[in-house]
Each structure stands twice: as structure tokens, then as C-alpha cells.
Design an enzyme around this catalytic site. Structure first.
Site, PDB file in Angstrom:
ATOM      1  CB  CYS A  45      54.595   7.964  35.044  1.00  0.00           C
ATOM      2  SG  CYS A  45      55.419   8.069  33.461  1.00  0.00           S
ATOM      3  NE  ARG A  78      55.777   7.797  40.824  1.00  0.00           N
ATOM      4  CZ  ARG A  78      55.770   6.508  41.142  1.00  0.00           C
ATOM      5  NH1 ARG A  78      55.652   6.155  42.391  1.00  0.00           N
ATOM      6  NH2 ARG A  78      55.865   5.581  40.212  1.00  0.00           N
ATOM      7  CD1 TRP A 102      61.182  11.677  34.632  1.00  0.00           C
ATOM      8  CD2 TRP A 102      61.571   9.846  33.404  1.00  0.00           C
ATOM      9  NE1 TRP A 102      62.546  11.550  34.486  1.00  0.00           N
ATOM     10  CE2 TRP A 102      62.811  10.436  33.738  1.00  0.00           C
ATOM     11  CE3 TRP A 102      61.579   8.684  32.637  1.00  0.00           C
ATOM     12  CZ2 TRP A 102      64.039   9.906  33.343  1.00  0.00           C
ATOM     13  CZ3 TRP A 102      62.794   8.153  32.240  1.00  0.00           C
ATOM     14  CH2 TRP A 102      64.004   8.759  32.588  1.00  0.00           C
ATOM     15  CG  ASN A 138      52.910   5.072  35.938  1.00  0.00           C
ATOM     16  OD1 ASN A 138      52.611   6.068  35.292  1.00  0.00           O
ATOM     17  ND2 ASN A 138      53.099   5.086  37.245  1.00  0.00           N
ATOM     18  N   GLY A 139      54.779   2.703  32.741  1.00  0.00           N
ATOM     19  CA  GLY A 139      55.464   1.529  32.203  1.00  0.00           C
ATOM     20  C   GLY A 139      55.766   1.706  30.734  1.00  0.00           C
ATOM     21  CD  GLU A 152      74.650   8.376  48.716  1.00  0.00           C
ATOM     22  OE1 GLU A 152      74.800   7.740  47.675  1.00  0.00           O
ATOM     23  OE2 GLU A 152      73.650   9.084  48.950  1.00  0.00           O
ATOM     24  CE  LYS A 177      72.312  11.918  47.661  1.00  0.00           C
ATOM     25  NZ  LYS A 177      71.772  10.595  47.761  1.00  0.00           N
ATOM     26  CD  GLU A 224      71.248  12.512  43.830  1.00  0.00           C
ATOM     27  OE1 GLU A 224      70.440  12.005  43.040  1.00  0.00           O
ATOM     28  OE2 GLU A 224      71.562  11.965  44.899  1.00  0.00           O
ATOM     29  CG  HIS A 275      97.895   4.700  40.670  1.00  0.00           C
ATOM     30  ND1 HIS A 275      99.112   4.145  40.382  1.00  0.00           N
ATOM     31  CD2 HIS A 275      97.717   4.564  42.008  1.00  0.00           C
ATOM     32  CE1 HIS A 275      99.644   3.662  41.498  1.00  0.00           C
ATOM     33  NE2 HIS A 275      98.811   3.914  42.505  1.00  0.00           N
ATOM     34  CE  LYS A 329      63.016   9.195  46.981  1.00  0.00           C
ATOM     35  NZ  LYS A 329      64.364   9.426  47.508  1.00  0.00           N
TER      36      LYS A 329
END
Ligand code: F6R
Length: 609
Positions: A2, A27, A76, A100-101, A482, A486, A489, A505, A604
Site C-alpha cells: 500500500c 509499490r 495491496w 498501511n499494515g 538472480e 528477473k 517475475e 541429478h 515493491k
């Protein structure tokens, strides 16, 4: 997650709120809304809807009233779906708020305040609005008293931003854990969930301390502790230019941020090199932090954790020291071994990731020293840690992290060199040689950026892929984890990174005709083994693309599609290879027509566990 904005001043509030909400879009959110006060009627008007800020803008066009004070929010979803009623702001009688929270005891509070049947949304936030309103009415309309009493009842994390009808030019705010920053500038007084929303107006801001009440007026602001004593805000200055959160002609922030990396690395390392040696005196990090520990524990999430994995490889090979790299979300529940001799390194772009923050608090309780590698000044993890190293990458707006990751790596390389120097593993001359190679990284990155069209052409080959594998050994494997994150996502292609030697394996069963495989080969001591593994997948039909250090390319380019990376000392190859993989992911996503900067479901700033 949020986003929050609040503004009171001399300008049209709606315009400022909508502009700020657009800046906070990065965000991640699924609905948006604003509330504005009307001085004459003393009414608060709420406009909100599911969807994007653009949808909210359209809805606002239908309303012609004028206001100079208001609050805004991008939500969000956590409690209840991302629909119109659940969007913020939420009214509760005279009070309107955004939150928020997570208020963990909201169900108990519904009982205690007899709210059942009166709530219009499924959110915990509306409960907070209703409670504050009840206490406001009971306390002779003393809003500060009402807020004070209300927060003593809330369990969980919250940043609350509140309007009351009787005070149409004033905004109140209070928080626990979830951040709020605020400022006073020529246009008026403002607050926001993060500094990105303010940086079009000013780069001076302060972090509202937890459990303090902030009161914003058009021309002044006051900060009160819970005993009613006024406190001086401690202003910080972001070293970001006022236009640094703009796209500057790039179609997406991700591309802009990839392109900014040479400058960002320079900004991270230059202030920390003195007479050719790594030096953290500018950060006031004493050498004892590095010499008095016998163990390192890195905690972080996602991309930041991947930066820790590169560091882990180097610490093992150069320092021969015990190091663990832990996913912060698992750390707290894994009975971690942390003691006074552990140096806990917390890595976070935003500095607000709740799991990482909790890990730092835990380490403190165990008596460990904490060192944070952070991008956002004054953020919660920065404040909670004993020492902070700021990465100086500038604002990172695209959800997919790029320049934050490579600047985190650069910081780790400086730490490694300082530790090797202090422990006399590197002689001064060797330390200087390492630092001199690190200083060449921006140039190597530039060279990769110049090859972006070549990488774009290679990316077109995988647009139709459902699955893709990335393989490499040692440092190459760490950076591929990484690279693979990338790609998945931003392109939604299922991508997995494997240590090449591990293929036999199990995972090699997934390689069939034309399965795309991206390999990275930059490490001399394992090059031949890596090439054998590449041949193994090729023999099973894989379509292979290799990002290879130029000096190893000669034979490989006869057999495979290759993209050459500029020669550098092996440890430094991580930087140019990372840029190449970021560009690869970026082009796949943009060619598939996705909103590169806002991948679905992602946020974000991750402020819930
Ligand atoms: C992926 C990405 C995330 C973040 C993670 C931690 O591109 O950005 O994996 O790295 O959410 O965020 P910070 O670094 O803010 O703690």
C-alpha cells in the site's frame, strides 16, 4: 505494497494526491482512492475504486469541487478482495482514514466496539476508522486523545493517516512499524509512505517516529509524543535529484534503471575508496565490526538475498570464514544460531521489508551487531541496525530490482576487500589491485549496455517459451539465481537456475527438444566442467545461449549462440553478466507486451510477513 499520501497546503489537493499516487504505483496495488476536505461544508469527500490510479483519475474528473487538503492511498489487498468497498480511504463518522499494515486483533475490536453490522468493507482498516471515531466522540472531539487511546488497543502494524471533518485543513498520522515520512515545503505540508512521493517537491524529509502523533497544517507541522510533549523532527536529505523518479524518456523504469547502473556503482564505491583502499569511515563503520566477528550471517529476501549468495561464495574462497545466507522469511522460524560473535548483515533496497526488519531485531536481542546495506535513507531497517551502508543507487521504481542488486554487490565487494585487508589475507598491494578492478566495473557495464541490441535479438528467441533453464557454476550459479528470478517475475516464463553439475541429478529430465537453456561461463577454474555440462544439455536437444567471458569465447562461438562479456578478473564478471541477464529479461517482457514495471501480484515494498 500500500502507498499513502497526505497533503495540506495552497494547491489543488486532488492534483497533488493523484500525481503522488502515480509515483507510488510501483509499490504494487489493486485499488486506489482519495479523500478531500471541504472547508465550507466541513464534509470529507471520498472517491475510490478498484483498478489503477488512472481509473481513479477518471472518476475524479466527475467531481468538480475544490480542496487544498486530502489523503490518498493505493491498496495491496490483505484483508478482503481488491474491490471498491475495500479500497481506502475508509470513513467512520467524522473520521476518514487510510491505513498501511495489518491490525491483527480487528475481529476482537469489532466485538469490543459493537461494530458488527455497521461496517461496509471487509477490511481491518475500517475498524480502525470506526474506533477512532467512537473515541473522538467520547473524548469531546479531541482527536489526539482519541488517536492515543485507539492505538493502545491496536495489535499489529499500522501507519494511519486521518482526516476529521471539524478540522478541514489538518491531517493527523501515527504509526507502528509501517513507515511514514513527512515534510514541509513551499507548496504546504505533506506525508507519504515513502520518499518517492515527496521527491518531486523536496529532498528534505523526516521519518515520523513510531508512536508519535504528527499534525500537518498548510504552513506548519507538529510532532507530539504520546505524553503530549512536542518533538523536533529530525530532517534527512535524500541525495536524489528532484527528477530522479521520472522516466526521462525511457519507456519503462526498468530500462532506465538498468542503464543507470554504471553511475550507480560509481556512486556506491567512490566515496568508500581512500588512497586505493576500501574505507568505511564516511559511514562511521569501525573496523572492529569486521575484526571482532567469527561468523557472518546475511539475511535478506529475493534479489537482496541473491546478492548475499555472491558474497557467500567470495567470503568462503577469500576469507575462509563461516557465513550463512538466510531467507529472512525463514530465518525467524529456523532457531537461528546468532550470538555476540556473529555479524548480521541485513540487505534491503527499501529498508522496509518486514521479515528482514524482524531478523535485525532478533539479532539485537541475541547480542549480535547488525550492519545494514540499504538504499532508502532513514528506512526502518536502517534505523534498527547498529551500522548502515547506503548503496546510493537513487530511487528504484521498477518492481524488478536491478541497480539496487548490483550496488548491493558492489558494497559486498568493498566489505570483502576491507575484511581481507584487515585480516591480512590481502596485502595492501593486493587490496589495491582488487579495488582497482572493482573501479573498472562501471566501464564493463557500459560495454554490455552498448550490446543491448544483440541481447534483444537473443531475447526474441524465447518469447514463446513456457519453461527455461539457466545453468552455471560457482559465482555464475549465484548470479543466475538472480537472472532467473528477473526473467520469471517480468516475463512470466517459468525459469529455473541450476548449478550445472547438479543437472544430472534430476533436472536434466526436463530438457527436451528446443528447451531454451541460458548458460553463463565466466569462471576460469570451472570453465571446462561448465562447457561439458552445456554440451550435455545440447545433446538432449536444448537450444543454448551462452553469456561468456570474451577470452573464453573463441571455441564456444563455433558451436553455440554466444554473447561476449568484456574480460575482467573472474570475481568481477558477476557485474557485467548480471546486466546482460537483466537486459535479457527486460526485452522478453517488453516484447511480450507486458507492463514491465508492474509485474502482476508483486509489490515493491513488502511490509507484511
Ligand atoms: C525482485 C525484487 C524482490 C526484492 C525483495 C526484497 O526483483 O525486487 O525480490 O529484492 O522483495 O526487497 P528489499 O530489497 O526492499 O528488502
Amino acid at each position: 505494497m500500500c502507498g499513502i499520501i497526505g497533503y495540506t497546503g495552497n494547491k489543488e489537493a486532488k492534483d497533488i494526491l493523484l500525481q503522488a499516487l502515480t509515483l507510488l504505483e510501483y509499490r504494487g496495488y489493486d485499488s486506489a482512492g482519495i479523500a478531500v476536505s471541504d472547508e465550507e461544508s466541513k464534509k470529507t469527500q471520498i472517491i475510490k475504486c478498484a483498478g489503477r490510479v488512472h481509473d481513479l483519475e477518471e472518476k475524479c474528473k466527475e467531481e468538480s469541487n475544490h480542496s487544498v487538503c486530502g489523503i490518498g492511498h493505493t491498496r495491496w489487498a490483505t484483508h478482503g478482495r481488491g474491490n471498491d468497498p475495500n479500497a481506502h480511504p475508509h470513513p467512520g463518522g467524522s473520521v476518514t482514514l487510510v491505513h498501511n499494515g495489518i491490525i491483527e486483533n480487528f475481529k476482537e475490536l469489532i466485538q469490543e466496539f459493537h461494530l458488527k453490522g455497521s461496517l461496509k468493507s471487509e477490511t481491518d482498516s475500517e475498524v480502525a476508522a470506526a474506533i477512532i471515531n467512537t473515541l473522538y466522540q467520547e473524548n469531546g472531539k479531541d482527536i489526539k486523545k482519541a488517536i492515543n487511546e485507539a492505538i493502545s488497543k491496536l495489535k499489529g502494524t499500522f501507519a494511519l493517516v486521518i482526516l476529521v471533518e471539524e478540522e478541514p485543513d489538518t491531517i493527523y498520522s501515527v504509526r507502528n512499524v509501517s513507515p511514514i515520512v513527512a515534510t514541509l515545503c513551499d507548496e504546504g505540508a505533506m506525508l507519504a509512505s515513502d520518499v518517492t512521493a515527496l521527491c518531486q517537491f523536496t529532498n528534505r524529509y523526516f521519518v515520523v517516529p513510531e508512536y508519535h502523533i504528527l499534525e500537518l497544517h498548510p504552513d506548519c507541522l507538529h510532532l507530539w509524543n504520546l505524553f503530549g510533549v512536542e518533538k523536533e523532527p529530525e530532517y534527512l536529505v535524500a541525495d536524489w535529484e528532484l527528477n530522479s523518479a521520472e522516466k526521462n524518456g525511457y519507456p519503462f523504469y526498468m530500462e532506465k534503471e538498468i542503464m543507470e547502473q554504471p553511475k550507480a556503482i560509481e556512486a556506491t564505491i567512490a566515496p568508500r575508496i581512500k588512497r586505493g583502499l576500501p574505507d568505511f569511515s564516511v559511514d562511521k563503520v569501525p573496523d572492529s565490526v569486521f575484526t571482532k566477528c567469527d561468523r557472518i550471517c546475511v539475511v535478506a529476501c529475493g534479489t537482496a538475498m541473491h546478492a548475499g549468495l555472491v558474497f557467500q561464495s567470495l567470503v568462503k574462497s577469500v576469507l575462509h570464514m563461516h557465513i550463512d545466507v538466510e531467507l529472512a522469511s525463514e530465518f525467524m522460524y529456523s532457531d537461528p544460531v546468532i550470538d555476540k560473535k556473529t555479524l548480521l548483515i541485513a540487505v534491503s533496497q527499501s529498508g522496509e521489508t518486514i521479515d528482514t526488519l524482524e531478523a535485525v531485531k532478533y539479532a539485537r536481542k541475541q547480542g549480535a551487531k547488525s550492519l545494514a546495506i540499504i538504499n532508502v535513507k532513514g528506512s526502518s531497517i536502517a534505523r534498527e541496525s547498529d551500522y548502515v551502508l547506503y548503496t546510493n543507487a537513487g530511487p528504484e521504481i521498477a518492481v524488478a530490482s536491478t541497480k539496487a542488486y548490483t550496488t548491493q554487490l558492489a558494497m559486498f565487494y568493498l566489505i570483502l576487500a576491507r575484511m581481507a585487508y584487515l585480516k591480512k589475507i590481502y596485502k595492501p598491494k593486493e587490496t589495491k589491485a582488487f579495488i582497482s578492478e572493482l573501479s573498472k566495473v562501471p566501464e564493463a557495464m557500459e560495454a554490455v549496455l552498448k550490446k543491448r541490441h544483440e541481447i534483444h535479438v537473443a531475447a526474441r528467441e524465447v518469447l514463446e517459451a513456457k519453461d527455461l533453464f539457466m545453468i552455471g557454476r560457482g559465482l555464475d550459479h549465484s548470479l543466475l539465481l538472480e537472472g532467473s528470478l528477473k526473467l520469471k517475475e517480468v516475463s512470466y516464463i517459468h525459469s529455473e537456475a541450476y548449478a550445472s553439475g547438479e543437472l544430472k541429478h534430476g533436472p536434466i529430465a526436463l530438457i527436451t527438444d528446443r528447451t531454451p537453456v541460458v548458460a553463463v561461463a565466466t569462471q576460469e577454474k570451472i570453465l571446462h566442467k561448465e562447457i561439458s555440462n552445456i554440451r550435455e544439455v545440447r545433446s538432449r536437444g536444448a537450444k543454448v545461449l551462452i553469456f561468456v567471458k570474451e577470452q573464453f569465447a573463441k571455441d564456444l562461438e563455433k558451436e553455440f549462440s554466444v554473447i561476449k562479456l568484456p574480460n575482467a578478473r573472474d570475481e568481477m564478471m558477476v557485474f557485467s553478466a548480471s546486466v546482460a541477464l537483466q537486459l535479457f529479461a527486460y526485452y522478453v517482457s517488453s516484447d511480450k507486451g507486458f507492463d514491465v514495471d508492474k509485474p502482476r501480484n508483486l509489490a515493491k515494498v513488502v511490509t507484511v510477513e
